[in-house]
Design a protein around this motif. Structure first.
Motif, short mmCIF file in Angstrom:
data_model
loop_
_atom_site.label_atom_id
_atom_site.label_comp_id
_atom_site.label_asym_id
_atom_site.label_seq_id
_atom_site.Cartn_x
_atom_site.Cartn_y
_atom_site.Cartn_z
N ILE A 210 0.82 -1.22 0.00
CA ILE A 210 0.00 0.00 0.00
C ILE A 210 0.85 1.27 0.00
O ILE A 210 0.33 2.37 0.14
CB ILE A 210 -0.96 0.03 1.20
N SER A 211 2.15 1.12 -0.18
CA SER A 211 3.08 2.25 -0.05
C SER A 211 2.77 3.40 -1.00
O SER A 211 2.92 4.56 -0.64
CB SER A 211 4.51 1.78 -0.27
N LEU A 212 2.34 3.09 -2.22
CA LEU A 212 2.10 4.12 -3.23
C LEU A 212 0.65 4.16 -3.68
O LEU A 212 0.34 4.54 -4.81
CB LEU A 212 3.01 3.90 -4.44
N ALA A 217 -2.08 7.44 1.27
CA ALA A 217 -0.95 8.36 1.13
C ALA A 217 -0.64 9.09 2.43
O ALA A 217 0.49 9.49 2.68
CB ALA A 217 -1.23 9.36 0.02
N ASP A 218 -1.65 9.27 3.29
CA ASP A 218 -1.45 10.01 4.54
C ASP A 218 -1.62 9.13 5.77
O ASP A 218 -1.89 9.63 6.86
CB ASP A 218 -2.41 11.20 4.61
N TYR A 260 5.63 15.91 1.36
CA TYR A 260 5.82 14.50 1.04
C TYR A 260 4.56 13.97 0.33
O TYR A 260 3.45 14.08 0.86
CB TYR A 260 6.07 13.68 2.30
N HIS A 261 4.77 13.41 -0.85
CA HIS A 261 3.67 12.84 -1.63
C HIS A 261 4.01 11.39 -1.96
O HIS A 261 5.07 11.10 -2.53
CB HIS A 261 3.44 13.63 -2.92
N PHE A 262 3.11 10.50 -1.63
CA PHE A 262 3.33 9.08 -1.89
C PHE A 262 2.40 8.54 -2.98
O PHE A 262 2.25 7.34 -3.15
CB PHE A 262 3.18 8.28 -0.59
N TYR A 263 1.81 9.48 -3.70
CA TYR A 263 1.04 9.18 -4.90
C TYR A 263 0.91 10.50 -5.66
O TYR A 263 0.75 11.55 -5.04
CB TYR A 263 -0.35 8.61 -4.56
#
Length: 407
Positions: A210-212, A217-218, A260-263
């Protein structure tokens, strides 16, 4: 207000009145929709506290969740047996050190659930026995939580023989997540980095990374909305103590610690360690970088042949972004997974990401990092090495690129 800086116990946070940013809605969603998950986030991002919260939830400790989102969502509060393995607390200098750490944890599980010790068996077989017997004895499926699964691999990244032994051991050990599926209710594993071709999970097609994913994402970190909703008073004090308006204070906090953005296009999150430390101390400082830099990052950057002037312009595919196995020629994945870079854009046509520094403080930290190690480099790096070029004055574009980070 009490700030949970460095506190990894959800029980302590709740019982001792520390401020908690509610992520329990995400935990309920994960538990309701699946069973096996995998999450990567940089250090000091709250992964351990997230796992501790999951542990309390699956242990049915409803009293700890009063007033939180999950208290309204969960109706049953079933108590499950929880097996918690933290690999972040030891040094793994040899195979015996890893064996001892895992063996000691399994002995604790056996004592906790009244299971006869089976320490004469191999670690994987002993783990399988524990899972099966606990499920049989309690009549409940088991929950397995593993924090920093990759710590032994990271500590021995440059020792291939020892790495091979660790991979073999851990692959067999974690293989129980698939072979014991009928006895497992839920499993969640965290890591800082992701090993691709050497993955100890290559046979586990039941793990959902589920990392990306945009919906999570939050799940770690603090959003701008959460900052304003939960920390309005300390922000007001921070502004007054630094001679700026509240609006200016929010702008500075975002410039220093957000981003920080993970998507692609997802909500940005603040590094929680830096943000909470700033609010507590009422001083703007580079708290995250001061806690240390991963040794693997320093060692690899010192010997890379990659032109680091291109870190904010090169595009990388998700297959590359998700692995550190290409580190010798492409350091961007490790910089991303270590928290020095984040997702800035995504090219849907070619399926590639553009990365960049998340905020000003991380940009400054990276500059400190390369300056410090450029001075200590002895000339052993390759002819294209960023460190060597920086020392000899050949670097020309890096500052121009970083000026455009916040576009």
């Amino acid at each position: 207000m009490k700030y949970p800086i460095g506190i990894q116990s959800f029980e302590k946070v709740r019982e001792e009145g520390y401020t908690y940013v509610d992520k329990t809605g995400d935990i309920f969603k994960l538990a309701s929709e699946g069973s096996y998950y995998f999450l990567s986030r940089p250090r000091r991002f709250g992964k351990s506290l997230l796992l501790s919260t999951m542990r309390a939830y699956f242990e049915g400790r409803r009293e700890l969740f009063e007033g939180l989102a999950i208290a309204e969502l969960e109706k049953d509060w079933v108590q499950y047996p929880v097996l918690y393995l933290d690999l972040n607390t030891s040094e793994y200098n040899n195979v015996e050190s890893l064996q001892i750490r895992i063996s000691q944890t399994m002995e604790q599980w056996e004592n906790q659930f009244g299971i006869e010790s089976s320490n004469d068996r191999s670690l994987p077989l002993r783990f399988e026995t524990i899972i099966r017997e606990i499920s049989s004895t309690t009549g409940k499926k088991v929950v397995i939580l593993i924090d920093e699964y990759d710590k032994p691999l990271l500590q021995t990244f440059d020792n291939e023989p020892l790495q091979a032994e660790y991979r073999s051991m851990l692959k067999a050990f974690y293989g129980n997540l698939k072979s014991c599926d009928e006895f497992i209710r839920f499993a969640f594993l965290t890591r800082v980095t992701k090993f691709g071709k050497v993955s100890v999970f290559s046979d586990l097609n039941n793990l959902s990374d589920i990392s990306l994913l945009p919906q999570y994402a939050d799940i770690c970190g603090i959003t701008g909305e959460e900052l304003r909703r939960t920390f309005a008073e300390p922000v007001k004090s921070l502004a007054a103590n630094n001679g700026i308006t509240e609006d200016e204070c929010y702008t500075r906090l975002a410039e220093y610690f957000d981003g920080y953005h993970f998507y692609p296009g997802s909500v940005g999150v603040y590094n929680p360690f830096s943000l909470l430390s700033t609010l507590k101390n009422q001083v703007f400082r580079d708290y995250w970088f001061e806690t240390g830099t991963p040794t693997i990052l320093v060692n690899k950057l010192q010997h890379t042949n990659y032109n680091l002037d291109n870190i904010c312009t090169d595009k990388v595919a998700v297959s590359v972004l998700n692995s550190i196995d290409v580190m010798d020629s492409h350091p961007l994945p490790l910089l991303f997974q270590s928290g020095y870079l984040t997702i800035k854009d995504y090219d849907t046509r070619f399926g590639k990401y553009t990365l960049g520094f998340p905020n000003r403080k991380v940009e400054e930290a990276f500059s400190k990092l390369i300056t410090r190690h450029a001075r200590s480099t002895t000339g052993q790096c390759g002819s294209n090495s960023f460190f060597c070029r920086r020392r000899t004055g050949e670097k020309k574009n890096y500052n121009n690129i970083t000026k455009n980070i916040f576009r």
